[in-house]
Design an enzyme around this catalytic site. Sequence first.
Site, PDB file in Angstrom:
ATOM      1  N   ASP A   1     -10.575 -30.850 -21.494  1.00  0.00           N
ATOM      2  CA  ASP A   1     -11.305 -29.598 -21.703  1.00  0.00           C
ATOM      3  C   ASP A   1     -11.908 -29.603 -23.103  1.00  0.00           C
ATOM      4  O   ASP A   1     -11.214 -29.345 -24.093  1.00  0.00           O
ATOM      5  CB  ASP A   1     -10.334 -28.418 -21.523  1.00  0.00           C
TER       6      ASP A   1
ATOM      7  N   GLU B   1       1.084 -46.005 -56.514  1.00  0.00           N
ATOM      8  CA  GLU B   1      -0.090 -45.585 -57.268  1.00  0.00           C
ATOM      9  C   GLU B   1       0.326 -44.871 -58.554  1.00  0.00           C
ATOM     10  O   GLU B   1       1.481 -44.844 -58.917  1.00  0.00           O
ATOM     11  CB  GLU B   1      -0.995 -44.706 -56.388  1.00  0.00           C
TER      12      GLU B   1
ATOM     13  N   GLU C   1      -0.476 -46.570 -52.058  1.00  0.00           N
ATOM     14  CA  GLU C   1      -1.736 -47.077 -51.513  1.00  0.00           C
ATOM     15  C   GLU C   1      -1.447 -48.282 -50.633  1.00  0.00           C
ATOM     16  O   GLU C   1      -0.618 -49.135 -50.971  1.00  0.00           O
ATOM     17  CB  GLU C   1      -2.690 -47.492 -52.638  1.00  0.00           C
TER      18      GLU C   1
ATOM     19  N   HIS D   1     -11.230 -45.228 -51.334  1.00  0.00           N
ATOM     20  CA  HIS D   1     -12.361 -46.061 -51.725  1.00  0.00           C
ATOM     21  C   HIS D   1     -12.834 -46.851 -50.512  1.00  0.00           C
ATOM     22  O   HIS D   1     -12.024 -47.380 -49.750  1.00  0.00           O
ATOM     23  CB  HIS D   1     -11.959 -47.026 -52.843  1.00  0.00           C
TER      24      HIS D   1
ATOM     25  N   ARG E   1     -14.784 -48.618 -63.729  1.00  0.00           N
ATOM     26  CA  ARG E   1     -14.054 -47.873 -62.697  1.00  0.00           C
ATOM     27  C   ARG E   1     -14.271 -46.362 -62.794  1.00  0.00           C
ATOM     28  O   ARG E   1     -13.776 -45.628 -61.949  1.00  0.00           O
ATOM     29  CB  ARG E   1     -12.553 -48.199 -62.761  1.00  0.00           C
TER      30      ARG E   1
ATOM     31  N   GLU F   1     -18.452 -50.880 -53.576  1.00  0.00           N
ATOM     32  CA  GLU F   1     -17.302 -49.979 -53.440  1.00  0.00           C
ATOM     33  C   GLU F   1     -17.716 -48.557 -53.811  1.00  0.00           C
ATOM     34  O   GLU F   1     -18.093 -48.290 -54.957  1.00  0.00           O
ATOM     35  CB  GLU F   1     -16.153 -50.439 -54.340  1.00  0.00           C
TER      36      GLU F   1
ATOM     37  N   ARG G   1     -16.415 -44.924 -54.518  1.00  0.00           N
ATOM     38  CA  ARG G   1     -15.109 -44.455 -54.963  1.00  0.00           C
ATOM     39  C   ARG G   1     -14.885 -42.950 -54.773  1.00  0.00           C
ATOM     40  O   ARG G   1     -13.816 -42.439 -55.074  1.00  0.00           O
ATOM     41  CB  ARG G   1     -14.912 -44.825 -56.438  1.00  0.00           C
TER      42      ARG G   1
END
Length: 443
Positions: free
Chosen positions: A53, A188, A195, A244, A315, A332, A334
């Site tokens: 449904d 982390e 992570e 990431h 970074r 990458e 982030r």
Amino acid sequence: MGKYTREDILRLIREEDIQFIRMQFTDIFGQLKNVAITASQIGRALDGEIMMDGSSIEGFVRVEESDQYLRPDLDTFAVLPWRPQYGKVARLICDVYNPDGTPFVGDPRSVLKRALRQAEDMGFTFNAGPELEFFLFQTDEDGRPTTRTSDEAGYFDLGPLDHGESTRREICLCLEEMGFEIEASHHEVAAGQHEIDFKYTGALRSADNIMTFKLAVKTLAQKNGLHATFMPKPVANAAGSGMHVNMSLFRDGENAFYDPADPRQLSPLAYQFIAGLLDHVPGFCALTNPLVNSYKRLVPGYEAPCCVAWSTGNRSALIRIPTPRGRGTRVELRSPDPSCNPYLTFAACLTAGLDGIRRGLTPPPEITENLYEMSPAALAAQGVPLLPDSLEAALNALEADGTVTAALGPHVAAQYLTGKRREWEEYRSQVSQWELEKYLVTY
């Protein structure tokens, strides 16, 4: 997960004594749903005859057009290793179809498939490799989640400081049993934060893997008396959880982002893809960062990007180009967080990058300085814009970005904006504990 035929699945269900099969799909806000069937119904399931449904699923369809069918992707068949060994449970990830046999336009998996077909039409395959962070918290005496942790570990620490290490190890082993290739797992920065990274693969399979990963983490944490959360910023004054996303385009079996002749060893296509991401990131921010809470993570000083900039090594930048080159060359992004719907996130990122290639865009100069330490005046002098600072601002940017809304399709775009604006209004009308403590006595 491998290549399965109908006969393979029927044989495995018999040989493995599988009693239940979960027919899984995802709603537009990234919540995993399922219809459970017994093994006796597997023939009907493989024929795409299991109905559900759609009016009961937020953002799907209205009551008067509610019948929808689940068509399983046979290659997603997997036994859930955390379920009982007797009377086992397996799962199949499904696409949602209309009664007339057409794909349902509101199915997030079909949104990503449409974007991947556009890439194929341009000669590309799109790979994605996610890095998901999450918190493991203690529960209270009634089993309700808290934000307490007995964890005193930091980045890359290990037991006995890391009390979630055994749970993280169990998660990795279960996922490997299901066919994942785990590349890394570690503690982390924040207490209780972890992570796990799994190997890049085609974007559709990678999005499927994210949904399976989140289910595994939550299930195994609960089994061990902990609560796992993918909430982006559960603890003030601590780093939030990101997702990431590493992206690459391949053409004729070769990495289309690699060019050994370039000083950074990046191809013209890579620069155009980066420029497309930077051009559309305000427009897809409401997809990559879909919660009110997401914007508590995107603030300076907590390892999350705030500025629309790119760099080969920095970074603090929104887009980073990790060191590996050759087949490993990748971009990458982030900013995304793990509360996002991965199908919509990958579709939006791919569409943005392809738009950069189609239009031959050039990215701005890379920023090598620490963006967290640059003043607003310094950022403005270098022409570095900021990401949206609230869900409301991100939703307005999404609505204004015709490229991203076209990738979602009119149905998903409208339903997503409506649902998320309702969420913003609900938040905006609340009175928080912070406000009471700040103003109740003073004023």
